[in-house]
Design an enzyme around this catalytic site. Structure first.
Site, PDB file in Angstrom:
ATOM      1  N   GLU A 128       0.823  -1.218   0.000  1.00 44.73           N
ATOM      2  CA  GLU A 128       0.000   0.000   0.000  1.00 44.73           C
ATOM      3  C   GLU A 128       0.856   1.267   0.000  1.00 44.73           C
ATOM      4  OE1 GLU A 128      -3.942  -1.565   2.334  1.00 44.73           O
ATOM      5  OE2 GLU A 128      -2.380  -0.655   3.558  1.00 44.73           O
ATOM      6  N   CYS A 176     -10.981   0.366   7.342  1.00 47.74           N
ATOM      7  CA  CYS A 176     -10.477   1.676   7.747  1.00 47.74           C
ATOM      8  C   CYS A 176     -11.119   2.804   6.938  1.00 47.74           C
ATOM      9  CB  CYS A 176      -8.962   1.720   7.616  1.00 47.74           C
ATOM     10  SG  CYS A 176      -8.336   1.197   6.008  1.00 47.74           S
TER      11      CYS A 176
END
Length: 634
Positions: A302, A398
């Site tokens: 990421e 998230c």
């Protein structure tokens, strides 16, 4: 400063988030959404409190989902008071308090699943990360309601952390692998005035990157991967923060760190931190940012990769990273009022952030690619992270509550105020009240932005007052104009760092008219972004556009725009709930020429076609299918 958004574009989204979205997310956190991945986040707190049997479920950072939900709900209460919602927040805060350990420690994963693992995995344990989000929630709820229940809980936890690893502890070289607590501690300091919280934040920032790094001895270091992508730079721990000149590693971690650095630079007047941030800003926005404001191009880890590596179909561009970039941009505006920060903030907001949520507010994207081929994505390993349709929830959730807290707090990003100046960064219809030299000043903004660049700002004053009103001149606007009470303002005389700074004796009833004409503009990428060679993207005002299969059929990469093709913009109430669409003539291959042969000598036989582009932020709200931002030119 009090800002109330009345905008036709934003108010329905904000109200939907607060009245429906937050309730939807609460159900998701309680595993009540059919078809959604289970969260178990609230149940984890019940188990930690000894009020329920069972095992911890979810990510190691599952507590942060509840924290961000509380924060979003608290922001919502400021504009939309709701006794039922406030009662629900009070209930979960009480549960959090019961889950807190006698010494102040508070983390359901390590309380329930790994009680012997406290403070042993700083690389991926996320203990301080979860603490940070809970602190942010505590501050938001206190500011919204005046209730200090969660603030007291988190102050106790912050004291525990300070004793365990603060500047006066026995283990002073520690910090979290995932930054977040640093910016949260600054918020805690601002509402409590406890200097130890500010000192702890600064301590964590100052320790990061010192060598040799303790992270290399951390059992979680590398996250089980023996490759370069999870090395120290993944955690922004490869060098002290002032020596970092390139944005490296996990994108969300990076921008959360930079946000904290900006807060500390402002509060401590640290010019060395400001200088480091300016270098990092230039690097991110000129070499590693997508045209939509997305950052973090690679799904593996990421993270950022190398300069100009901005692939479209495999783009990761996590929604949380876009939101983090917006948070950082706003903090940079506090350090120095320069439109380059607000321009990026606007780019992110209207494109890479709200693309993460559907128009009905119940489906989400974790990643935000700029090109989608659904059938291909199913089979290519490097695109397994690319979801071609929004989903109701994630196992790693998230992003949904992060979007909610952004939208519910959007009014906080519109203005900045100093003793002698009010600066407007974002353009949305609103009513804002300020205290200027001891007197109340009201600004009422009317506009159809982002579909129209005409903006009226009406000033209300108890008494004529001399001060400065500043308005950002958008970088996308080629012929900006401003008038005050019908008289044109010479921008060359008042423009400073991208803002029109209007200093005068303002009187009640004065009217400022901002005219930022919007036209369809073709954008091209730096030639070093090799995926976009020979391609253009379409922009109208602050919004980036895309082609969807729903409007243009499949094989979108075959569509070619003629460089001199006439492209028109028109507001269509029947498209995506009302949006400006871009239409024009293009060409594509004549498929009747292609039968059973895969390769032939060049033919270049094309047929004319009509194309329609819609805002990128709204894609995938109709039928699923292909999507394309960067369009070939013929």
């Amino acid at each position: 400063m009090n800002v109330r958004i009345t905008d036709k574009f934003w108010l329905p989204r904000i109200e939907q988030t607060v009245r429906q979205g937050i309730a939807y997310q609460w159900k998701a956190l309680n595993d009540e959404i059919i078809g959604a991945e289970p969260s178990h986040a609230v149940e984890n707190f019940r188990i930690a409190a000894g009020e329920s049997d069972g095992k911890f479920h979810g990510m190691v950072f599952q507590d942060s989902d509840v924290a961000k939900w509380i924060e979003a709900a608290s922001f919502g209460l400021r504009e939309f008071p709701d006794a039922g919602l406030e009662s629900a927040i009070d209930s979960v805060i009480a549960l959090i308090g019961r889950a807190q350990q006698p010494d102040g420690y508070l983390n359901t994963y390590y309380t329930v699943a790994a009680p012997d693992g406290r403070w042993t995995d700083f690389a991926f344990g996320h203990e301080l990360y979860c603490a940070g989000h809970l602190i942010e929630a505590a501050v938001a709820y206190y500011e919204a309601t005046g209730k200090a229940s969660l603030l007291d809980i988190m102050s106790k936890y912050a004291d525990h952390i300070d004793r365990a690893m603060g500047p006066n502890s026995e283990r002073t070289n520690l910090y979290c692998g995932h930054e977040e607590i640093e910016l949260a501690l600054v918020k805690l300091y601002r509402v409590t005035n406890e200097e130890r919280f500010l000192a702890l934040s600064r301590h964590f920032v100052e320790e990061r990157g010192k060598q040799p790094s303790f992270l290399r001895e951390d059992p979680g270091f590398g996250n089980g991967h023996k490759d370069r992508w999870f090395d120290l730079d993944y955690h922004q721990a490869h060098a002290p923060v002032r020596e970092q000149e390139k944005a490296e590693g996990h994108a969300v971690r990076a921008v959360y760190l930079y946000s904290a650095m900006a807060d500390l630079a402002l509060l401590t007047d640290d010019a060395t931190l400001t200088k480091a941030l300016q270098k990092l800003w230039r690097h991110v926005t000129t070499k590693r940012m997508y045209i939509t404001g997305g950052i973090g191009s690679q799904g593996h880890a990421e993270r950022f990769t190398v300069d100009y590596d901005l692939p479209n179909d495999t783009a990761y561009t996590e929604t949380c990273a876009s939101i983090g970039l917006m948070m950082w941009a706003f903090r940079m505006l506090r350090l120095e009022q320069d439109s380059r920060y607000a321009d990026v903030m606007e780019r992110v907001l209207y494109n890479g952030a709200i693309s993460g949520i559907s128009l009905d507010g119940t489906r989400y994207f974790y990643v935000n690619p700029l090109e989608v081929h659904p059938d291909v994505a199913k089979y290519r390993y490097d695109m397994q992270h690319v979801k071609t349709e929004r989903v109701p929830w994630f196992g790693c959730a998230c992003c949904p509550p992060n979007i909610a807290r952004l939208l519910a707090s959007l009014q906080d990003y519109v203005f900045n105020q100093t003793e002698s100046e009010i600066a407007m960064h974002l353009y949305a219809a609103n009513e804002a009240k300020f205290l200027v030299k001891g007197r109340t000043a009201t600004l009422r903004t009317e506009t159809d932005y982002p579909w129209n660049g005409l903006i009226h700002v009406r000033i209300g004053l108890e008494q004529a007052t001399e001060h400065t009103l500043s308005f950002r001149i958008p970088s996308w606007c080629r012929e900006p104009r401003i008038s005050v009470n019908g008289e044109d303002v010479r921008l060359d005389q008042v423009a400073e760092r991208g803002y029109a700074r209007l200093s005068r004796m303002w009187a009640d009833g004065d009217v400022v008219i901002l005219h930022w004409p919007m036209t369809v503009e073709r954008m091209e990428a730096d030639p070093r972004v090799h995926e976009n060679a020979g391609r253009v993207a379409l922009q109208f005002g602050p919004m980036i556009y895309c082609l969807e299969e729903a409007d243009n059929g499949g094989h979108l990469t075959d569509i070619r725009l003629n460089p001199d093709a006439n492209l028109t913009a028109e507001f269509r109430a029947d498209v995506l709930g009302g949006a400006v669409v871009i239409s024009g003539d293009a060409e594509r291959a004549d498929l009747t020429e292609w039968q059973d042969e895969l390769y032939v000598p060049v033919r270049r036989k094309t047929v004319r076609t009509r194309v329609q582009a819609v805002p990128y932020a709204f894609w995938n709200n109709r039928a699923p299918g292909e999507m394309l931002v960067w369009i070939r030119e013929s």
